[in-house]
Design an enzyme around this catalytic site. Structure first.
Site, PDB file in Angstrom:
ATOM      1  N   GLU A   1       0.832  -1.206   0.000  1.00 21.09           N
ATOM      2  CA  GLU A   1       0.000   0.000   0.000  1.00 21.09           C
ATOM      3  C   GLU A   1       0.867   1.256   0.000  1.00 21.09           C
ATOM      4  OE1 GLU A   1      -3.076   0.514  -0.416  1.00 21.09           O
ATOM      5  OE2 GLU A   1      -4.211  -1.276   0.162  1.00 21.09           O
TER       6      GLU A   1
ATOM      7  N   GLU B   1     -16.334   8.388  -3.774  1.00 21.87           N
ATOM      8  CA  GLU B   1     -15.782   7.826  -5.005  1.00 21.87           C
ATOM      9  C   GLU B   1     -16.728   8.015  -6.186  1.00 21.87           C
ATOM     10  OE1 GLU B   1     -14.258   3.490  -6.300  1.00 21.87           O
ATOM     11  OE2 GLU B   1     -13.394   4.181  -4.410  1.00 21.87           O
TER      12      GLU B   1
END
Length: 551
Positions: free
Chosen positions: A363, A420
């Site tokens: 990540e 999003e």
């Protein structure tokens, strides 16, 4: 003992610092003056001739020259910093640890008036409207200043400011009051965030008090509970909190509807009310499950996240996404539910298994690939040591800087696109490496691969697709690949069936109008594409799998 004075230009750090040093017979150090003396030029000349980056390098060197904090109970040094010194995470680590940090705060109007009368030239203010410039600096720096041990009005009369510092000195023989070092503190629309070293219990206590909680309801899983949770529970009990606990299964096993139902039944038996917060102590899977529980119980109760793994600290605890898994795919049932607070304590990372730290760097590499050059350089230089848990990366503040850079980058992206919905860029950019990453994770049955390991495989595939599509420069792909090699991620082919991986990919949440939106790396960021050919996806997927894997 050292006292460090921080604040915006015009807040009176030098005047207050000299007065404090005189009262205690201590040495007064003005970091800007020390830089000018060492370089032989004024600060404005350094800015004008060499630029801000050169000045910041000199500033970092001057702070390093301070050496370790004085351990005496008497005030030995008073240090006045430049207004921007604490923006650098490593500077803050050096200045705040073991020292009493004091933020001299002030209204922009008053500070601007002081600057108009001052004979000192401030390079970041000159040529601009002073009030507007001060307000801009306040917005960008407040989270760093707010981490200080003490906040005092810098526009008050000098004796009053000094008296407030003296009162704090009388209250505690040493800085920090035994609650660790806070490095960042900020209230955002997606929750209050506090980050530091050794601050978990104090951070939870403060969050519970702010929410006017009547007890501490702690939700964890066996590994995190033994490593971190019992200590937090004990310290909260010492502070007077009644402790209630709920234990969920470890890892992805927590992210099942049946587990959430059982936990909700426990909350019902405790007669938890809608205003009562729960405290989620654990990694990404625990946070997802506890967050979903908080989002759905009584149609929503507050949650305080205490992420205990590196992947949770830099990614999953931030942004309000909560979810559980279905056999058909990962995170298919969930809700957006922003936490009331996120308490990030990097001390928890010291006890993590090496595999978990290493996996989380998948990540971190993703965040670097989004365009953070400083993060890229940090990982290239210290990534293997972070994965190994070397004591040095904790002592030098490397781990803290890594967490802060990743976490704050995610905060900014989420604030711009919380749910999003942006078609180009926005929050979907955080899914770089996640489409095939989630697919191989599902093919592994959510057990063999850790999430960050899967993301690393997905990142390799995304760069391969990006190069083939003409989106990713080969040099960028090579750099990402070399970094993944260096931290030991996604180096071995996977034994899963390509049909199984592609089948899970078809269930990916990032489909729009029937097409999967791919996040592909560019030279300094990402591009969203919905026109990736199926044969190219199959080829990239096959490159992750071992030759002879079943179909």
């Amino acid at each position: 003992m050292d006292i460090v004075l921080i604040g915006l230009p015009g807040s009176g750090k030098s005047v207050v610092g000299k007065r404090l040093a005189h009262r205690h017979g201590a040495t007064f150090i003005d970091l800007d003056e020390a830089i000018e003396l060492a370089d032989g030029r004024s600060i404005p000349d350094i800015f004008g001739e060499d630029g801000e980056a050169a000045f910041r390098a000199m500033e970092r060197a001057a702070i390093a020259d301070l050496g370790p904090a004085d351990s005496s109970t008497q005030v030995r040094r008073v240090i006045a910093t430049g207004g921007g010194a604490v923006v650098d995470p490593r500077n803050r680590w050096s200045l705040y640890r073991g020292r009493l940090s004091v933020w001299l705060d002030g209204r922009p109007e008053v500070l601007a008036q002081r600057l108009r009368r001052s004979h000192h030239v401030r390079p970041l203010i000159v040529g601009r409207d002073p009030i507007g410039a001060i307000r801009d600096l306040t917005t960008r720096r407040e989270r760093f200043y707010a981490a200080a041990d003490l906040r005092v009005s810098g526009v008050a009369e000098v004796n009053g400011v000094v008296a407030a510092v003296e009162e704090r000195l009388r209250e505690s023989a040493m800085p920090g009051d035994g609650v660790g070092t806070t490095l960042l503190r900020v209230a955002t629309p997606i929750g209050r965030i506090v980050l530091g070293d050794g601050i978990a219990s104090a951070g939870v206590d403060a969050a519970l008090r702010r929410l006017e909680a009547r007890r501490a309801i702690l939700i964890s899983e066996p590994g995190a509970w033994m490593a971190v949770g019992t200590g937090i529970a004990g310290e909260l009990a010492t502070l007077g909190w009644t402790i209630e606990t709920i234990s969920l299964p470890q890892g992805e096993s927590a992210k099942r509807l049946a587990v959430v139902e059982a936990a909700a039944s426990e909350l019902a038996r405790m007669r938890v009310e809608r205003s009562e917060p729960i405290v989620a102590i654990g990694g990404g899977a625990l946070g997802d499950a506890a967050g979903f529980l908080a989002a759905t119980y009584l149609r929503g109760i507050p949650v305080i996240h205490v992420p205990t793994t590196l992947v949770a600290q830099i990614d999953s605890s931030i942004g309000g996404k909560t979810a559980v898994d279905l056999p058909e795919g990962k995170n298919l049932v969930g809700a957006f539910h922003q936490p009331a607070a996120i308490v990030i304590d990097v001390a928890a990372l010291r006890t993590l298994p090496e595999r978990e730290r290493r996996a989380a760097l998948g990540e971190a590499v993703k965040m670097a690939a989004l365009g953070d050059e400083r993060l890229f350089e940090l990982l290239e230089r210290d990534g293997p040591a972070v994965a190994a848990g070397a004591a040095d990366v904790f002592e030098r503040g490397v781990a803290a800087e890594l967490v802060e850079r990743c976490a704050w980058a995610k905060v900014e992206i989420v604030l711009a696109d919380e749910r999003e919905r942006a078609l180009d860029g926005g929050r979907i950019s955080l899914n770089l490496g996640h489409s095939l990453g989630h697919a191989v994770e599902a093919a592994a049955g959510y057990g063999e691969l850790l999430h960050g390991e899967a993301v690393a495989y997905g990142l390799r595939a995304a760069t391969s697709i990006g190069v083939a599509m003409g989106v990713t420069p080969p040099s960028r792909a090579d750099r990402i690949g070399r970094l993944l090699d260096a931290v030991g991620l996604a180096r071995e082919p996977l034994p899963y069936a390509i049909d199984a991986v592609l089948g899970h990919l078809a269930a990916d949440k990032k489909h729009a109008a029937g097409h999967l939106r791919w996040v592909l790396p560019t030279a300094d960021g990402v591009e969203i594409r919905s026109d990736v050919p199926d044969d190219l996806v199959s080829e990239a997927t096959g490159s992750l799998l071992a030759a002879g894997s079943p179909r």
